[in-house]
Write an enzyme that holds these catalytic residues in place. Structure first.
Site, PDB file in Angstrom:
ATOM      1  CG  LEU A  37      13.436 -20.809  36.484  1.00 50.06           C
ATOM      2  CD1 LEU A  37      13.990 -20.204  35.184  1.00 50.06           C
ATOM      3  CD2 LEU A  37      13.968 -20.044  37.691  1.00 50.06           C
ATOM      4  CD  GLU A  39       5.160 -14.474  35.016  1.00 52.34           C
ATOM      5  OE1 GLU A  39       5.343 -15.438  34.236  1.00 52.34           O
ATOM      6  OE2 GLU A  39       5.504 -13.308  34.755  1.00 52.34           O
ATOM      7  CG  HIS A  41      11.986 -17.998  40.070  1.00 51.08           C
ATOM      8  ND1 HIS A  41      11.248 -19.158  40.124  1.00 51.08           N
ATOM      9  CD2 HIS A  41      12.711 -17.965  41.214  1.00 51.08           C
ATOM     10  CE1 HIS A  41      11.519 -19.808  41.254  1.00 51.08           C
ATOM     11  NE2 HIS A  41      12.396 -19.109  41.933  1.00 51.08           N
ATOM     12  CD  GLN A  65      19.521 -21.364  50.051  1.00 51.17           C
ATOM     13  OE1 GLN A  65      20.438 -20.781  49.474  1.00 51.17           O
ATOM     14  NE2 GLN A  65      18.247 -21.015  49.873  1.00 51.17           N
ATOM     15  NE  ARG A 153       8.664  -5.131  47.674  1.00 50.73           N
ATOM     16  CZ  ARG A 153       8.846  -4.429  46.540  1.00 50.73           C
ATOM     17  NH1 ARG A 153      10.070  -4.127  46.137  1.00 50.73           N
ATOM     18  NH2 ARG A 153       7.823  -4.036  45.818  1.00 50.73           N
ATOM     19  CD  GLN A 158      16.812 -15.086  49.926  1.00 52.77           C
ATOM     20  OE1 GLN A 158      16.986 -16.228  50.320  1.00 52.77           O
ATOM     21  NE2 GLN A 158      16.336 -14.827  48.722  1.00 52.77           N
ATOM     22  CG  MET A 189       3.285 -17.603  41.738  1.00 49.71           C
ATOM     23  SD  MET A 189       3.762 -17.392  40.023  1.00 49.71           S
ATOM     24  CE  MET A 189       2.141 -17.127  39.327  1.00 49.71           C
TER      25      MET A 189
END
Ligand code: AMP
Length: 294
Positions: A37, A39, A41, A65, A153, A158, A189
């Protein structure tokens, strides 16, 4: 730090937690992740919290995936750190299932995304990626049964495909998206940024740099999707990025925009050293790049 969150590993236990929330009249929002994780997320957790009473965050590195030769085995994993970050940000439940839980038998039934949207951009180099994503997201939706699910985004293609799946399969979940969170130097990130070396950094910066150049060209009146895409490509190439794609696409269906309008999105991908990076930005309107734009 006093906060704690429940850690749930089994599907049955997750369904029970969901049922308890339902009986208590509490709404649930959901943030699916693959962990490591950062920032980006955690900003989704903030959005999720605004939309529901409880936040469930999943941490699951979904083998379906990843294609052959991709970084499934090397993908960064640090559950203890993730749990601390999630708890500190106010996540109520972390769902972290095992492969045996999610894929108890070989998967032969898939959610197949529309080919014209999924076999281009990232889907060109990763032809089975999005069916792996949609299949696991549908499974997770069915387990967590959220009222709202939040996606970044950053992974634009996706997010569009998940929205389309939710609409066409009439899933009882509202899909929200959240803006891209960037490092101070503009790099979007990503858990995969951990792979970048100090020498890779200038090339990594060229992705957001290319998006800024494209936005400036659009503001200055350039409307050819091809020309704008070429501008992004050359900024990246000059910095040593091995460009995979650089295109202007329609924000809703990802089709190539010959004539770029204000709702167009510039989507880009490339390799820096051994790391594959993606980024995107709207041609017009504000976005997280504006912090770094002069
Ligand atoms: P991942 O763990 O890479 O599968 O990402 C989980 C979720 O976090 C996805 O919805 C991503 O789009 C989102 N996400 C990842 N990086 C960022 C970022 N820099 N800004 C906003 N959302 C992000």
């Amino acid at each position: 730090m006093s906060s704690r969150c429940a850690v749930v590993r089994g599907i049955g236990e997750m369904r029970e937690a969901r049922e308890r929330a339902r009986r208590a009249g509490r709404t649930v929002s959901f943030v699916p992740t693959m962990g490591a994780l950062h920032e980006g997320h955690l900003s989704l957790v903030d959005v999720a919290r605004r939309h529901a009473d409880e936040v469930v965050l999943s941490i699951y590195v979904n083998p379906a995936q990843f294609g052959a030769g991709e970084d499934l085995d090397e993908y960064p994993r640090d559950l203890e750190r993730d749990l601390e970050l999630a708890a500190a940000r106010g996540v109520d439940v972390v769902f972290t299932p095992s492969d045996a839980e999610i894929y108890p038998e070989p998967q032969t039934t898939w959610v197949e995304p529309p080919e014209e949207m999924a076999r281009r951009l990232c889907g060109l180099s990763r032809p089975t990626h999005f069916r792996g994503v949609l299949t696991v997201v549908l499974k997770l939706f069915e387990i967590v049964q959220p009222d709202v699910a939040v996606f970044g985004r950053k992974d634009y293609q996706q997010a569009v495909l998940i929205r389309r799946m939710a609409r066409e399969l009439q899933l009882p979940v509202r899909i929200e998206t959240a803006p891209i969170v960037r490092e101070s130097d503009g790099v979007a990130m990503s858990s995969r940024n951990e792979y970048l070396t100090a020498e890779d950094r200038p090339a990594a910066r060229a992705l957001s740099g290319a998006l800024m150049v494209v936005r400036a060209a659009f503001r200055a009146g350039e409307r050819s999707g091809r020309v704008l895409g070429e501008k992004a490509r050359s900024v990246m190439q000059e910095a040593g990025v091995r460009v995979e794609y650089a295109e202007i696409v329609d924000a809703d269906d990802l089709s190539p925009a010959l004539e770029a309008g204000p709702s167009g999105i510039c989507v880009i991908a490339g390799h820096v050293g051994s790391t594959r990076l993606i980024d995107n930005a709207p041609l017009a309107g504000s976005c997280s790049l504006d912090d770094s734009e002069e």
